[in-house]
Design an enzyme around this catalytic site. Structure first.
Site, PDB file in Angstrom:
ATOM      1  N   GLY A 145      61.173 -20.747 -65.146  1.00 10.75           N
ATOM      2  CA  GLY A 145      61.186 -19.694 -66.157  1.00 10.75           C
ATOM      3  C   GLY A 145      62.351 -19.766 -67.122  1.00 10.75           C
TER       4      GLY A 145
ATOM      5  N   GLY B 153      62.152 -13.717 -65.257  1.00  9.77           N
ATOM      6  CA  GLY B 153      61.742 -15.049 -65.705  1.00  9.77           C
ATOM      7  C   GLY B 153      61.039 -15.004 -67.050  1.00  9.77           C
ATOM      8  CG  ASP B 154      58.360 -18.220 -67.821  1.00  9.07           C
ATOM      9  OD1 ASP B 154      58.582 -17.946 -66.626  1.00  9.07           O
ATOM     10  OD2 ASP B 154      57.414 -18.952 -68.182  1.00  9.07           O
TER      11      ASP B 154
ATOM     12  CB  THR C  58      53.352 -17.886 -61.924  1.00  9.99           C
ATOM     13  OG1 THR C  58      54.662 -17.571 -61.476  1.00  9.99           O
ATOM     14  CG2 THR C  58      53.097 -17.196 -63.261  1.00  9.99           C
TER      15      THR C  58
ATOM     16  CB  THR D 196      52.966 -21.379 -64.210  1.00  9.72           C
ATOM     17  OG1 THR D 196      53.558 -21.525 -62.918  1.00  9.72           O
ATOM     18  CG2 THR D 196      52.046 -22.568 -64.452  1.00  9.72           C
ATOM     19  N   GLY D 197      56.140 -22.124 -64.291  1.00 16.10           N
ATOM     20  CA  GLY D 197      57.135 -23.159 -64.049  1.00 16.10           C
ATOM     21  C   GLY D 197      58.539 -22.582 -64.066  1.00 16.10           C
TER      22      GLY D 197
ATOM     23  NE  ARG E 298      64.260 -16.065 -62.603  1.00 14.31           N
ATOM     24  CZ  ARG E 298      63.022 -16.515 -62.755  1.00 14.31           C
ATOM     25  NH1 ARG E 298      61.992 -15.769 -62.421  1.00 14.31           N
ATOM     26  NH2 ARG E 298      62.786 -17.709 -63.254  1.00 14.31           N
TER      27      ARG E 298
HETATM   28  N1  ASP Z   1      57.635 -18.946 -64.400  1.00 13.83           N
HETATM   29  C1  ASP Z   1      57.835 -18.103 -63.240  1.00 13.83           C
HETATM   30  C2  ASP Z   1      59.225 -17.557 -63.281  1.00 13.83           C
HETATM   31  O1  ASP Z   1      60.138 -18.297 -63.615  1.00 13.83           O
HETATM   32  C3  ASP Z   1      57.649 -18.815 -61.951  1.00 13.83           C
HETATM   33  C4  ASP Z   1      56.455 -19.713 -61.850  1.00 13.83           C
HETATM   34  O2  ASP Z   1      55.680 -19.860 -62.770  1.00 13.83           O
HETATM   35  O3  ASP Z   1      56.251 -20.286 -60.793  1.00 13.83           O
HETATM   36  O4  ASP Z   1      59.411 -16.424 -62.913  1.00 13.83           O
END
Ligand code: ASP
Length: 387
Positions: free
Chosen positions: A301, A277-278, A247, A298-299, A275
């Site tokens: 979500g 995400g955040d 991301t 990032t992470g 789906r």
């Molecule tokens: N945060 C992103 C999501 O959940 C994914 C990521 O940051 O790797 O869509």
């Protein structure tokens, strides 16, 4: 709240330094990419904080990673790159990608453009780079399709725009900006968002534009893993691709002291169709508020949404009076892991204080300081987790 700092572009005496630093930082073909070990400033970074904070509370981080930062980008949390197995060419490709994004944002800031334009320009470069999980190079969902999320926010008036689950916008961050400026809404999803972008003249592509072999292989492995197969072997490089997630995001402060943040992603490999995400959720994956910070996450979500990650950092600063580094550390290292997910945030204050806490083993990121110096960090030992 405007910054009291004088922008570097108002200081002719700094011009030479800026130009020199730019020459040092941007690699020529065959030269080593800018790194935290070859470019000034990284060596001066404070050690991870242990023990007492500025407030005297145990276990929170008292100091930012860097100061005088005007722009920062990230390329995703996860395992980052493994120093043992990463080839010099691959390391250079990641560092160059981050540096190119920073230079694109810098060009905007240098001509006294807004932080909003700078973060959009930086994110666009990362969306176009197949190494990162956004735009070209985005991951596949469980139906082997690409559904992309992005958001952008301006700190001066809390204006924000986002798109979720788009399938045909080449640069989803442009869609987010368009929603912010040309609609009365904040978040458009799916076909409506694609149509809105197309009607306003954004470049559209077919799904095969986003395809890369690495992301396809990652989907196949995820499917095999889901079936419990023991044959889902992958090269260390492919695994790094997968785990670093990829991301992208950017944060900036401009000469007027205005903050802005932007985030763009393909989401998670093998996610359920639909789906979200955040990344397109204001206050979770992206937040900017003058007076506190600009942040891009990032992470995992789902956890970042449940923990209202980036707006909570801002609230801890505004209402809890925590400094940026302590507030970001509190949310990213202490609260979110307790909800069951890891990841990281790049966080920039109006005064140029910058921090990049992450609970994942690594986080690809880089920043640009007022004097034109670029620092990139791609190995976990350049930015240790939980610090
Ligand atoms: N945060 C992103 C999501 O959940 C994914 C990521 O940051 O790797 O869509």
């Amino acid at each position: 709240m405007p910054s009291s700092r004088t922008p570097a572009w108002f200081l002719p005496s700094l011009l030479a330094v800026t130009v020199t630093a730019a020459l040092v930082a941007v690699p020529q073909a065959g030269e080593p990419a800018p790194s935290s070990s070859t470019v000034p400033l990284a060596a001066e970074q404070p050690k991870p904080a242990q023990g007492k904070t500025a407030q005297g509370k145990p276990g929170t981080k008292p100091r930012p990673d860097a100061r005088d930062v005007v722009l920062a980008v990230h390329g995703g949390a996860g395992a980052a790159l493994d120093r043992e197995t990463t080839t010099p060419a691959r390391e250079k490709a990641y560092r160059d990608g981050l540096a190119r994004a920073l230079r694109a944002g810098q060009q905007v800031l240098d001509r006294r453009g807004s932080s909003l334009d700078a973060v959009e320009a930086a994110v666009k470069v990362l969306e176009d780079d197949p190494l990162f999980n956004a735009g070209k190079g985005a991951v596949f969902n469980a139906d082997a399709a690409h559904e992309l999320d992005a958001s952008i926010m301006r700190g001066s008036d809390l204006a924000a725009g986002a798109v979720a689950g788009v399938r045909s916008l080449r640069n989803p961050i442009e869609g987010a900006r368009l929603v912010m400026e040309k609609s009365r809404h904040v978040l458009l999803a799916g076909e409506g968002a694609d149509d809105f972008g197309q009607r306003h003249g954004l470049t559209t592509v077919t799904q095969d534009y986003f395809w890369t072999q690495a992301r396809w292989d990652a989907l196949m492995r995820a499917k095999e893993t889901a079936r419990g197969s023991k044959t889902a072997a992958a090269s260390p490089e492919a695994l790094a691709d997968e785990q670093s997630k990829g991301t992208v995001g950017a944060v900036a402060v401009d000469g007027r002291g205005d903050l802005a943040a932007a985030t763009s992603t393909g989401g998670l490999t093998n996610k359920l169709p639909g789906r979200i995400g955040d990344s397109p959720v204001v206050g979770a994956g992206t937040y900017a508020k003058n007076g506190t910070l600009a942040a891009s996450a990032t992470g995992a979500g789902e956890v970042f949404i449940r923990g209202a990650a980036t707006s909570t950092i801002s609230n801890l600063m505004e209402f809890g009076r925590l400094p940026l580094a302590s507030a970001a550390y509190e949310v990213v290292v202490k609260r979110l892991p307790a909800l069951g997910g890891d990841g990281g945030v790049i966080a920039l204050g109006p005064d140029g204080d910058f921090d990049a806490p992450h609970s994942s083993p690594g986080m690809l990121h880089g920043y640009l300081t007022e004097d034109g110096t670029v620092v990139t960090k791609v190995f976990p030992d350049e930015s240790p987790a939980n610090s």
